[in-house]
Design an enzyme around this catalytic site. Structure first.
Site, short mmCIF file in Angstrom:
data_model
loop_
_atom_site.label_atom_id
_atom_site.label_comp_id
_atom_site.label_asym_id
_atom_site.label_seq_id
_atom_site.Cartn_x
_atom_site.Cartn_y
_atom_site.Cartn_z
N GLU A 129 0.82 -1.21 0.00
CA GLU A 129 0.00 0.00 0.00
C GLU A 129 0.85 1.26 0.00
O GLU A 129 0.56 2.23 -0.71
CB GLU A 129 -0.95 -0.01 1.20
CG GLU A 129 -1.91 -1.18 1.25
CD GLU A 129 -2.71 -1.37 -0.04
OE1 GLU A 129 -2.86 -0.41 -0.82
OE2 GLU A 129 -3.16 -2.50 -0.29
N HIS A 175 -5.05 -6.27 -11.29
CA HIS A 175 -4.41 -7.20 -10.35
C HIS A 175 -3.95 -8.47 -11.06
O HIS A 175 -3.06 -9.17 -10.58
CB HIS A 175 -5.38 -7.55 -9.22
CG HIS A 175 -5.80 -6.36 -8.41
ND1 HIS A 175 -6.85 -5.56 -8.79
CD2 HIS A 175 -5.28 -5.82 -7.28
CE1 HIS A 175 -6.97 -4.58 -7.91
NE2 HIS A 175 -6.05 -4.71 -6.99
#
Length: 669
Positions: free
Chosen positions: A362, A449
């Site tokens: 992140e 992803h």
């Protein structure tokens, strides 16, 4: 049935910007600078990133800002164009890489970013642009109102499954350059929630002449303490009187907050009468805070100690973390607007998404946002996700925590699927059932992803090599798409090459071909063009079907990189390559095509041999609404004489979308 207007052209949506996909639960102008006299296998010290203090970086930014008008003139930008300095990084030999945004007549140019690399003496060495199109003679008077653009953007968010949607600010007028040709547009930012409960910051670009959607992207990117995943660790905290807080004063004052299952606001700063946090159990709310705080510290230390980057922006300022988001929320995300990471508690609130690699993942979204700015859509979106996975693996190995040793698995501790398997596998991405092992034409159309797979696989191959091996107790078996072996150079070198390419070569529109170009250039700068590292970078890309191996199949390549504009619904255009090879062409002639176009189905693409014979590469397909043609075609040209002028012929057979031939090449095995 033939469509008659843009309204019949739905654009593909962008994926949610969280750690994983909800459905699965989970350059141009680059030049190689010769390396110095570093010993074989060692990086040229001068080409390594310099460790800049925040004040040194700020001074470089001030210098770039003071000279930006001269830079714009040197780049031959138009009279109404201006440069805006976004970031500056520097190599140890004084080479400076300045990243700019552009404006036109005072309007922001989306997709107009560029990087200028200059020597210590101030001589420009290379320029990497996200788009080549010139900005001249543009009409900045809109045909539709900002209110109409706002309505269109809200409708787009609703169509994506958004909830509680609202416009965060009034639409702003911009120049949209992401589609190849400059277009006056509005950009609207829509807030609310994505369909899985993740906060939304959806940027919608609307054509200011027609009111139709041109593009959308999601800006929310879904990344002594007694922790749940890393054992007992030391945390950076602050003390005021008899009270302690999770405030890391040694790392930019990074703070960790407790949302207490809420979904808005900053939350409450973790505090207490002692300096002990959590008990290793998810039932203790401090435990997740300790994990997130620890992961942020490890990531800060990695970027600073290994790459000389002081904080996510390089300015010495820490982001902040929020834990216990929502109830049973199975995700984590990075948000630019709050400069923060947010973590859910997982299924039944028992598996917080706060492991080392998730925290590093992140935070790295923040680094990417403040450097290359890879758009979270298409191939650049896959590279954005892969960057977070790559650097997360690097952080995890660098931390060397005995409870969470480094590996090439993503999210193996948080057990999202509930069956003890990781979220993603870097040695063979397809093991997760959705990710792709290698590049193919059209990979930019799938969830980011999963399109991250080839870059993750490349990093593993470059780090460890192909085949079977066991590392830190984990068994891997990495194949290659061309069936040939790859010899690894070690993860430290692989991560350095990727990071330097991210910060000095990549831009917002970098695709897989560009990523190969950038990393090859960096390997040459660091280790020399005759080094094992330089070859290994190319071998690893060939192993995921991006480019060819040096000296192996595809050893003779001819290329034309001159732009050729394609008229809208007009006559065919050609781009020629002169071949001087003796004998006949092969039965497996490789034709690499890179065409920028906003509706590729409009295009018919042919290869024309020297004698006029035509080989169709791509037919017309009105329903194919995806952007761009980036593919390698195999042609049986064995009946053709190789020598002569070969042409790529492209015709746009439908109205309303435009583009250009960016480059193409012929490869003779």
């Amino acid at each position: 049935m033939r469509r008659t207007s843009h309204s019949h052209r739905p654009r593909r949506g962008t994926a949610a910007g969280a750690l994983f996909a909800t459905a699965a639960l989970l350059a141009v102008g680059l030049q190689v600078t010769p390396a110095g006299a570093a010993p074989p296998g060692k990086a040229d010290p001068g080409a390594l990133p310099a460790k800049l203090s925040p004040s040194q970086r700020a001074e470089l930014i001030r210098e770039a800002d003071a000279t930006k008008a001269a830079t714009a003139k040197e780049l031959k930008l138009g009279a109404k164009e201006r440069l805006v300095v976004r970031d500056v990084v520097q190599d140890r030999d004084g080479t400076t890489h300045t990243r700019y945004e552009r404006t036109y007549d005072g309007l922001p140019v989306l997709g107009g970013d560029l990087v200028v690399s200059a020597s210590k003496a101030g001589t420009t060495e290379s320029v990497s642009k996200a788009a080549k199109a010139q900005l001249k003679g543009l009409d900045t008077k809109a045909e539709i109102t900002a209110g109409a653009a706002r309505t269109q953007a809200l409708n787009a968010a609703e169509a994506d499954g958004g909830k509680k949607i609202k416009a965060e600010r009034a639409p702003r007028k911009v120049i949209w350059l992401g589609g190849g040709s400059p277009t006056l547009a509005y950009e609207t930012v829509v807030g609310g929630l994505q369909k899985d409960g993740t906060p939304s910051e959806l940027h919608v670009v609307t054509d200011a002449a027609t009111g139709k959607k041109l593009f959308e992207r999601q800006a929310v990117h879904n990344g002594t303490g007694n922790t749940q995943y890393s054992g007992q660790v030391t945390l950076g905290t602050a003390q005021s009187g008899s009270n302690y807080t999770l405030s890391d004063t040694g790392r930019g004052n990074h703070r960790t907050y407790n949302l207490n299952r809420g979904t808005s606001g900053q939350g409450t700063l973790f505090s207490g009468p002692d300096d002990v946090w959590g008990n290793g159990s998810p039932s203790n709310l401090e435990t997740a805070g300790a994990d997130a705080h620890y992961g942020a510290a490890l990531t800060w230390d990695y970027y600073k100690n290994v790459h000389g980057r002081s904080g996510i922006r390089g300015d010495g300022v820490g982001a902040y973390s929020r834990v216990h988001y929502g109830n049973n929320y199975v995700n984590a995300f990075w948000t630019d607007s709050c400069f923060c990471m947010t973590y859910g508690d997982g299924a039944s609130n028992q598996k917080p998404l706060t492991s080392i690699d998730v925290a590093a993942h992140e935070m790295t979204h923040g680094v990417t946002s403040n450097t290359a700015g890879l758009i979270y859509s298409g191939e650049s979106g896959g590279l954005n996700e892969a960057t977070s996975d790559i650097m997360a693996a690097a952080v995890e190995f660098n931390a060397n925590n005995p409870q969470d040793l480094g590996d090439y698995l993503v999210g193996e501790k948080i057990d999202i699927r509930g069956n003890g398997t990781p979220l993603r596998y870097m040695d063979r991405p397809s093991r997760d059932g959705s990710s792709k092992d290698a590049w193919y034409s059209g990979i930019g159309n799938i969830d980011v992803h999963y399109s991250s797979g080839p870059a993750n696989h490349w990093f593993y191959l470059l780090s460890e090599g192909s085949g079977q091996k066991t590392i830190n107790g984990v068994a891997y078996d990495s194949p290659t798409s061309d069936g040939l072996p790859v010899t690894g150079i070690g993860r430290e070198k692989a991560a350095l090459i990727w990071y330097k390419a991210l910060t000095t070569k990549f831009n917002s529109r970098t695709n897989y071909a560009d990523a190969r170009t950038g990393t090859v250039a960096v390997a040459g700068e660091l280790y020399g063009t005759s080094s094992a590292e330089y070859k290994a970078v190319q071998d690893a890309w060939a192993g995921v079907n991006v480019g060819t191996r040096p000296g192996g199949p595809g050893g003779t390549t001819y290329e034309n990189t001159n732009d050729v504009q394609i008229p809208d619904n007009g006559a065919a255009v050609t781009s020629a390559i002169s071949v001087d090879k003796a004998g006949n062409a092969p039965a497996n002639l490789q034709v690499g095509v890179d065409i920028i176009h906003t509706w590729r189905g409009d295009l018919v693409v042919d290869l024309v041999a020297p004698d006029g014979s035509v080989y169709n590469l791509k037919p017309f397909s009105s329903g194919d609404s995806a952007d761009n043609v980036k593919a390698t075609y195999t042609v049986n040209a064995s009946s053709e004489v190789a020598a002569g002028s070969w042409k790529l012929r492209v015709q746009d057979r439908a109205a309303q979308d435009v583009g250009y031939i960016n480059s193409w090449k012929l490869t003779f095995p």
